[in-house]
Design an enzyme around this catalytic site. Structure first.
Site, PDB file in Angstrom:
ATOM      1  CG  HIS A  99      28.405  66.025  89.499  1.00 34.74           C
ATOM      2  ND1 HIS A  99      28.970  65.043  90.280  1.00 34.74           N
ATOM      3  CD2 HIS A  99      27.064  65.898  89.695  1.00 34.74           C
ATOM      4  CE1 HIS A  99      28.029  64.367  90.912  1.00 34.74           C
ATOM      5  NE2 HIS A  99      26.858  64.871  90.579  1.00 34.74           N
ATOM      6  CG  ASP A 122      31.559  62.810  92.658  1.00 31.48           C
ATOM      7  OD1 ASP A 122      32.732  62.625  92.296  1.00 31.48           O
ATOM      8  OD2 ASP A 122      30.873  63.769  92.259  1.00 31.48           O
ATOM      9  CG  HIS A 124      36.175  64.621  92.842  1.00 32.49           C
ATOM     10  ND1 HIS A 124      35.926  63.823  91.733  1.00 32.49           N
ATOM     11  CD2 HIS A 124      37.507  64.849  92.850  1.00 32.49           C
ATOM     12  CE1 HIS A 124      37.064  63.586  91.091  1.00 32.49           C
ATOM     13  NE2 HIS A 124      38.037  64.189  91.754  1.00 32.49           N
ATOM     14  CG  ASP A 126      31.256  67.353  92.962  1.00 31.27           C
ATOM     15  OD1 ASP A 126      32.470  67.473  92.746  1.00 31.27           O
ATOM     16  OD2 ASP A 126      30.533  66.563  92.333  1.00 31.27           O
ATOM     17  CG  HIS A 139      33.292  70.020  87.554  1.00 34.23           C
ATOM     18  ND1 HIS A 139      33.791  68.835  87.059  1.00 34.23           N
ATOM     19  CD2 HIS A 139      34.376  70.710  87.996  1.00 34.23           C
ATOM     20  CE1 HIS A 139      35.111  68.801  87.195  1.00 34.23           C
ATOM     21  NE2 HIS A 139      35.474  69.925  87.757  1.00 34.23           N
ATOM     22  CG  ASP A 226      31.330  62.199  88.889  1.00 38.08           C
ATOM     23  OD1 ASP A 226      31.976  61.547  88.045  1.00 38.08           O
ATOM     24  OD2 ASP A 226      31.573  63.382  89.159  1.00 38.08           O
ATOM     25  CG  ASP A 228      34.710  61.249  89.367  1.00 38.62           C
ATOM     26  OD1 ASP A 228      34.045  60.866  90.332  1.00 38.62           O
ATOM     27  OD2 ASP A 228      34.959  62.463  89.161  1.00 38.62           O
ATOM     28  CD  GLU A 271      32.188  65.664  85.626  1.00 41.13           C
ATOM     29  OE1 GLU A 271      32.984  65.656  84.657  1.00 41.13           O
ATOM     30  OE2 GLU A 271      31.905  66.689  86.281  1.00 41.13           O
TER      31      GLU A 271
END
Length: 299
Positions: A99, A122, A124, A126, A139, A226, A228, A271
């Site tokens: 990312h 995402d 996360h 980030d 990332h 992303d 994930d 990712e």
């Protein structure tokens, strides 16, 4: 949507700790991205890959900012390439890689779309910096960098900062945020729809509000997707999987609403790690979601 799409690969794995994500662009292409998009009536130009140095040929000089010079150079090169296709009135789809590539993606897009909204899809946030990162992996920092928060070389990619404003940024699907990162998000007023809010409000209401935040008064929306964000049952091939994510159908509905908004001007998909995947399942999920973003429908 623009009728011509440029695909740009960025086989970047310097921004995170688990190897293999550099093969993400190849696996997404192998899953039939170009052919599927062409069937929707778009012209597709694959611009190839931005050159990314191998980790084995470089040393880490700062454990809080791993591969900083290399990530910065790739970000600069990517920003230039994205700015070129945007100037040609193409819709860019940037394939990661980790990312950290969003630093270059957004730097390139905002050279035309000066007031850009961002939906960060995402698990996360980030939003770490060298002062808050528990890993030193870049990332985990790109969204902060695009808002002008972080190391000066990353913040100033393409020669200007910040790229985006906090009131036009929204994170969707978060379920793993570091404590100091959480404080930074609150300090800068970033709206976060975590999985609790998605469960409570439903993906329809969350996306309507996200599109409003990122779309009102802006020149368009950049989607940073992303994989994930999607629950690991449908996207197992990611470097940092987190249980309890967005379902496959919720993901599609979110992309469909983005298409219907008519506001999306660019997208990066990141990712995907085929080494950790099951029969290219995550890359196929990525292609399915991108096609929904571009208007694919049952009827």
């Amino acid at each position: 949507m623009k009728k011509t799409i440029s695909v740009i690969g960025v086989p970047m794995d310097l921004g995170q700790g688990r190897r293999g994500v550099d093969m993400g662009p190849y696996s997404i292409r192998y899953a039939g991205l170009k052919e599927r998009i062409q069937r929707l009536g778009y012209n597709v130009h694959d611009q190839g890959n931005v050159n990314v140095p191998q980790a084995e040929s470089h040393d880490i000089h700062d454990q809080k900012l791993k591969y900083l010079p290399e990530v910065t150079r790739v970000s600069e090169d990517l920003a230039e390439k994205v700015a070129t296709v945007i100037a040609q009135d193409h819709f860019p789809i940037i394939l990661g890689g980790d990312h950290s590539i969003a630093i270059g993606s957004i730097a390139g897009i905002t050279q035309k779309h000066k007031k850009l909204g961002v939906i960060w899809f995402d698990a996360h946030a980030d939003f770490n910096t060298e002062d808050t990162t528990p890993s030193g992996n870049i990332h985990g920092m790109p969204l902060a960098c695009c808002l002008g928060v972080g190391h000066e070389t990353l913040v100033n990619v393409a020669g200007f900062a910040p790229k985006i404003a906090p009131e036009n940024v929204v994170i969707v699907g978060a379920r793993s945020i570091d404590p100091e990162e959480r404080n930074l998000l609150k300090k800068h007023g970033i709206k976060v729809f975590d999985m609790h809010e998605i469960d409570k409000l439903g993906i329809h209401r969350v996306m309507e509000e996200s599109i409003r935040i990122a779309g009102e008064g802006t020149d368009g929306i950049h989607l940073s997707l992303d994989l994930d964000s999607i629950d690991p049952d449908m996207a197992p091939g990611v470097g940092t999987p987190v249980l309890g994510g967005v379902t496959y159908r919720e993901g599609h509905f979110a992309m469909e609403l983005l298409y219907q908004s008519g506001k999306v001007v660019s997208c990066d998909v990141v990712e995907v790690n085929p080494i950790l995947d099951e029969h290219n399942k995550t890359a196929r999920t990525a292609v399915d979601l991108v096609c929904s973003l571009l208007g694919e429908a049952v009827m």
